[in-house]
Design a protein around this motif. Sequence first.
Motif, PDB file in Angstrom:
ATOM      1  N   LYS A  23       0.848  -1.195   0.000  1.00 55.89           N
ATOM      2  CA  LYS A  23       0.000   0.000   0.000  1.00 55.89           C
ATOM      3  C   LYS A  23       0.880   1.239   0.000  1.00 55.89           C
ATOM      4  N   LYS A  24       0.492   2.213  -0.803  1.00 55.73           N
ATOM      5  CA  LYS A  24       1.319   3.411  -0.952  1.00 55.73           C
ATOM      6  C   LYS A  24       1.697   3.980   0.414  1.00 55.73           C
ATOM      7  N   ILE A  44       8.297  12.054   8.598  1.00 57.31           N
ATOM      8  CA  ILE A  44       7.907  12.993   7.527  1.00 57.31           C
ATOM      9  C   ILE A  44       9.146  13.456   6.765  1.00 57.31           C
ATOM     10  N   GLU A  45      10.225  13.773   7.482  1.00 60.01           N
ATOM     11  CA  GLU A  45      11.467  14.209   6.830  1.00 60.01           C
ATOM     12  C   GLU A  45      12.079  13.103   5.975  1.00 60.01           C
ATOM     13  N   SER A  46      11.871  11.858   6.362  1.00 57.96           N
ATOM     14  CA  SER A  46      12.493  10.727   5.674  1.00 57.96           C
ATOM     15  C   SER A  46      11.743  10.271   4.428  1.00 57.96           C
ATOM     16  N   VAL A  47      10.466  10.610   4.328  1.00 59.08           N
ATOM     17  CA  VAL A  47       9.624  10.105   3.234  1.00 59.08           C
ATOM     18  C   VAL A  47       9.136  11.284   2.400  1.00 59.08           C
ATOM     19  N   ARG A  58      -1.628   6.106   8.038  1.00 54.00           N
ATOM     20  CA  ARG A  58      -0.836   4.894   7.785  1.00 54.00           C
ATOM     21  C   ARG A  58      -0.230   4.352   9.078  1.00 54.00           C
ATOM     22  N   LEU A  59       0.234   5.235   9.971  1.00 55.93           N
ATOM     23  CA  LEU A  59       0.779   4.764  11.249  1.00 55.93           C
ATOM     24  C   LEU A  59      -0.297   4.038  12.054  1.00 55.93           C
ATOM     25  N   ARG A  60      -1.528   4.572  12.057  1.00 54.00           N
ATOM     26  CA  ARG A  60      -2.626   3.890  12.766  1.00 54.00           C
ATOM     27  C   ARG A  60      -2.870   2.506  12.152  1.00 54.00           C
ATOM     28  N   GLU A  61      -2.876   2.451  10.822  1.00 59.96           N
ATOM     29  CA  GLU A  61      -3.101   1.183  10.135  1.00 59.96           C
ATOM     30  C   GLU A  61      -1.982   0.178  10.448  1.00 59.96           C
ATOM     31  N   LEU A  62      -0.738   0.627  10.381  1.00 62.06           N
ATOM     32  CA  LEU A  62       0.394  -0.262  10.656  1.00 62.06           C
ATOM     33  C   LEU A  62       0.391  -0.715  12.113  1.00 62.06           C
ATOM     34  N   GLU A  63      -0.045   0.162  13.004  1.00 62.01           N
ATOM     35  CA  GLU A  63      -0.154  -0.209  14.417  1.00 62.01           C
ATOM     36  C   GLU A  63      -1.270  -1.246  14.604  1.00 62.01           C
ATOM     37  N   THR A  64      -2.392  -1.041  13.944  1.00 58.81           N
ATOM     38  CA  THR A  64      -3.512  -1.985  14.028  1.00 58.81           C
ATOM     39  C   THR A  64      -3.103  -3.380  13.568  1.00 58.81           C
TER      40      THR A  64
END
Length: 123
Positions: A23-24, A44-47, A58-64
């Motif tokens: 996923k993007k 944010i600085e890295s991407v 996306r962080l919420r999704e990856l945490e879930t």
Amino acid sequence: MDAQHIDDEQCRAFRRSAELAGKKWNAAILLALSRGADRFSKIIESVDDLSDRLLAARLRELETHGLVAREVIPTVPVQIHYRLTPAGGELIQILNPLVQWSQRWEQAPVSAASADREVRVGG
């Protein structure tokens, strides 16, 4: 286990995992975390081109899905740190060959005609 011996449920599980990893932004976020970015601003600085809103989602999704852990540190102001879980670290290890492939092939685009010649000559 080879692909011919994967049952329907294993195939569905694989599809869900591949879609999550592909996923993007997800792989880029996981890669940033694996390279030491542990705060929202560092990710944010890295991407490149990732918005705050999308990173939060996306962080919420990856945490879930158990790939990222979020730690709230009760300071003033509150600090939030992110890290890969063991499952997230394992996924990054699995994605490393894809990173190597992209470094090899994405830097030197080959025209379709020359790629076809290379396949016939080499194959």
